[in-house]
Write a protein that holds these residues in place. Sequence first.
Motif, PDB file in Angstrom:
ATOM      1  N   LYS A  45       0.828  -1.206   0.000  1.00 60.16           N
ATOM      2  CA  LYS A  45       0.000   0.000   0.000  1.00 60.16           C
ATOM      3  C   LYS A  45       0.866   1.261   0.000  1.00 60.16           C
ATOM      4  O   LYS A  45       0.591   2.202  -0.743  1.00 60.16           O
ATOM      5  CB  LYS A  45      -0.957   0.007   1.192  1.00 60.16           C
ATOM      6  N   ALA A  46       1.910   1.282   0.823  1.00 59.67           N
ATOM      7  CA  ALA A  46       2.803   2.451   0.856  1.00 59.67           C
ATOM      8  C   ALA A  46       3.463   2.660  -0.506  1.00 59.67           C
ATOM      9  O   ALA A  46       3.654   3.797  -0.943  1.00 59.67           O
ATOM     10  CB  ALA A  46       3.862   2.276   1.942  1.00 59.67           C
ATOM     11  N   GLY A  47       3.808   1.565  -1.175  1.00 58.74           N
ATOM     12  CA  GLY A  47       4.407   1.671  -2.501  1.00 58.74           C
ATOM     13  C   GLY A  47       3.447   2.251  -3.521  1.00 58.74           C
ATOM     14  O   GLY A  47       3.861   2.964  -4.439  1.00 58.74           O
ATOM     15  N   GLU A  48       2.166   1.967  -3.343  1.00 57.75           N
ATOM     16  CA  GLU A  48       1.157   2.477  -4.276  1.00 57.75           C
ATOM     17  C   GLU A  48       0.749   3.909  -3.959  1.00 57.75           C
ATOM     18  O   GLU A  48       0.528   4.708  -4.864  1.00 57.75           O
ATOM     19  CB  GLU A  48      -0.079   1.568  -4.257  1.00 57.75           C
ATOM     20  N   THR A  49       0.631   4.246  -2.671  1.00 51.73           N
ATOM     21  CA  THR A  49       0.112   5.565  -2.284  1.00 51.73           C
ATOM     22  C   THR A  49       1.194   6.618  -2.099  1.00 51.73           C
ATOM     23  O   THR A  49       0.902   7.804  -2.114  1.00 51.73           O
ATOM     24  CB  THR A  49      -0.672   5.479  -0.965  1.00 51.73           C
ATOM     25  N   ASP A  50       2.440   6.172  -1.850  1.00 52.71           N
ATOM     26  CA  ASP A  50       3.540   7.095  -1.555  1.00 52.71           C
ATOM     27  C   ASP A  50       3.218   7.938  -0.318  1.00 52.71           C
ATOM     28  O   ASP A  50       3.578   9.105  -0.233  1.00 52.71           O
ATOM     29  CB  ASP A  50       3.834   7.982  -2.768  1.00 52.71           C
ATOM     30  N   ASN A  51       2.532   7.312   0.663  1.00 56.03           N
ATOM     31  CA  ASN A  51       2.072   8.017   1.855  1.00 56.03           C
ATOM     32  C   ASN A  51       2.689   7.376   3.100  1.00 56.03           C
ATOM     33  O   ASN A  51       2.545   6.171   3.319  1.00 56.03           O
ATOM     34  CB  ASN A  51       0.544   7.943   1.930  1.00 56.03           C
ATOM     35  N   LEU A  52       3.349   8.179   3.935  1.00 54.55           N
ATOM     36  CA  LEU A  52       3.993   7.691   5.152  1.00 54.55           C
ATOM     37  C   LEU A  52       3.004   7.006   6.093  1.00 54.55           C
ATOM     38  O   LEU A  52       3.370   6.083   6.828  1.00 54.55           O
ATOM     39  CB  LEU A  52       4.696   8.844   5.879  1.00 54.55           C
ATOM     40  N   ASN A  53       1.740   7.405   6.057  1.00 53.28           N
ATOM     41  CA  ASN A  53       0.735   6.784   6.931  1.00 53.28           C
ATOM     42  C   ASN A  53       0.476   5.319   6.585  1.00 53.28           C
ATOM     43  O   ASN A  53      -0.138   4.608   7.376  1.00 53.28           O
ATOM     44  CB  ASN A  53      -0.584   7.566   6.873  1.00 53.28           C
ATOM     45  N   ASP A  54       0.943   4.861   5.437  1.00 51.20           N
ATOM     46  CA  ASP A  54       0.723   3.488   5.006  1.00 51.20           C
ATOM     47  C   ASP A  54       1.923   2.583   5.264  1.00 51.20           C
ATOM     48  O   ASP A  54       1.994   1.476   4.721  1.00 51.20           O
ATOM     49  CB  ASP A  54       0.343   3.456   3.521  1.00 51.20           C
ATOM     50  N   THR A  55       2.859   3.050   6.087  1.00 52.02           N
ATOM     51  CA  THR A  55       4.027   2.262   6.449  1.00 52.02           C
ATOM     52  C   THR A  55       4.393   2.590   7.892  1.00 52.02           C
ATOM     53  O   THR A  55       3.622   3.202   8.615  1.00 52.02           O
ATOM     54  CB  THR A  55       5.204   2.538   5.472  1.00 52.02           C
ATOM     55  N   GLU A  76      10.780   6.772  13.676  1.00 51.08           N
ATOM     56  CA  GLU A  76      10.129   6.351  14.923  1.00 51.08           C
ATOM     57  C   GLU A  76      10.785   5.083  15.486  1.00 51.08           C
ATOM     58  O   GLU A  76      10.970   4.962  16.702  1.00 51.08           O
ATOM     59  CB  GLU A  76       8.635   6.144  14.710  1.00 51.08           C
ATOM     60  N   ILE A  77      11.126   4.147  14.607  1.00 53.21           N
ATOM     61  CA  ILE A  77      11.827   2.942  15.071  1.00 53.21           C
ATOM     62  C   ILE A  77      13.186   3.327  15.645  1.00 53.21           C
ATOM     63  O   ILE A  77      13.584   2.849  16.704  1.00 53.21           O
ATOM     64  CB  ILE A  77      11.974   1.906  13.937  1.00 53.21           C
ATOM     65  N   TYR A  78      13.897   4.205  14.966  1.00 53.28           N
ATOM     66  CA  TYR A  78      15.204   4.674  15.435  1.00 53.28           C
ATOM     67  C   TYR A  78      15.080   5.254  16.846  1.00 53.28           C
ATOM     68  O   TYR A  78      15.873   4.930  17.728  1.00 53.28           O
ATOM     69  CB  TYR A  78      15.769   5.717  14.466  1.00 53.28           C
ATOM     70  N   ARG A  79      14.101   6.125  17.056  1.00 51.86           N
ATOM     71  CA  ARG A  79      13.913   6.739  18.380  1.00 51.86           C
ATOM     72  C   ARG A  79      13.623   5.697  19.454  1.00 51.86           C
ATOM     73  O   ARG A  79      14.131   5.793  20.569  1.00 51.86           O
ATOM     74  CB  ARG A  79      12.773   7.762  18.331  1.00 51.86           C
ATOM     75  N   LEU A  80      12.828   4.690  19.122  1.00 51.95           N
ATOM     76  CA  LEU A  80      12.520   3.637  20.081  1.00 51.95           C
ATOM     77  C   LEU A  80      13.779   2.851  20.435  1.00 51.95           C
ATOM     78  O   LEU A  80      14.063   2.604  21.618  1.00 51.95           O
ATOM     79  CB  LEU A  80      11.451   2.715  19.506  1.00 51.95           C
TER      80      LEU A  80
END
Length: 129
Positions: free
Chosen positions: A48-58, A63-67
Motif C-alpha cells: 500500500k505504501a508503494g502504491e500511495t507514496d504516503n507515510l501513513n501506510d508504512t 520512529e523505530i530509530y527513536r525507540l
Amino acid sequence: MDDGEISKGDKLIMRGLKFHGYHGVHEAEKKLGQKFLVDIDAWLDLKKAGETDNLNDTVSYFEIYRLVKGVVEGPSHNLLESVANTIACSILTAYPPITALRVKLGKLHVAVQGTIDYLGVEIYRNRPK
C-alpha cells in the motif's frame, strides 16, 4: 524460530545504528558505558505504501530509530540478549503492522585477547498470533 519463516516478503531495513549505552555484567561497563551497533529488519506489507507514496501506510524509520535509541541509551541491562529482546518487544508492541522482526546487537569495544569487529547477539521475533 526458523529463519525461513520470516525471511520472505517486504521489510524495512535499518543498518549500522550506533548508540552509547551502559549494558554489561561488569561494573565498568555500567559506569563508563560503551558503543553498541544495532541492525533491524522489520517485516510488514509495504504494498500500500508503494502504491500511495504516503507515510501513513508504512512505519517510519525515524520512529523505530527513536525507540531503539531509547532502549539502548536507557536503563542498564546485564545481557545483550535482554537489550535485544526489549528492543524487539517494544517495536512489536508499538507498531502492529510489523509481523516479524530481526534485531542484531553488537558491542564494538570488548575486552578480549584478539582483534574483533564486534561481539553480539541476533534474535528473531514473530508477532504472537
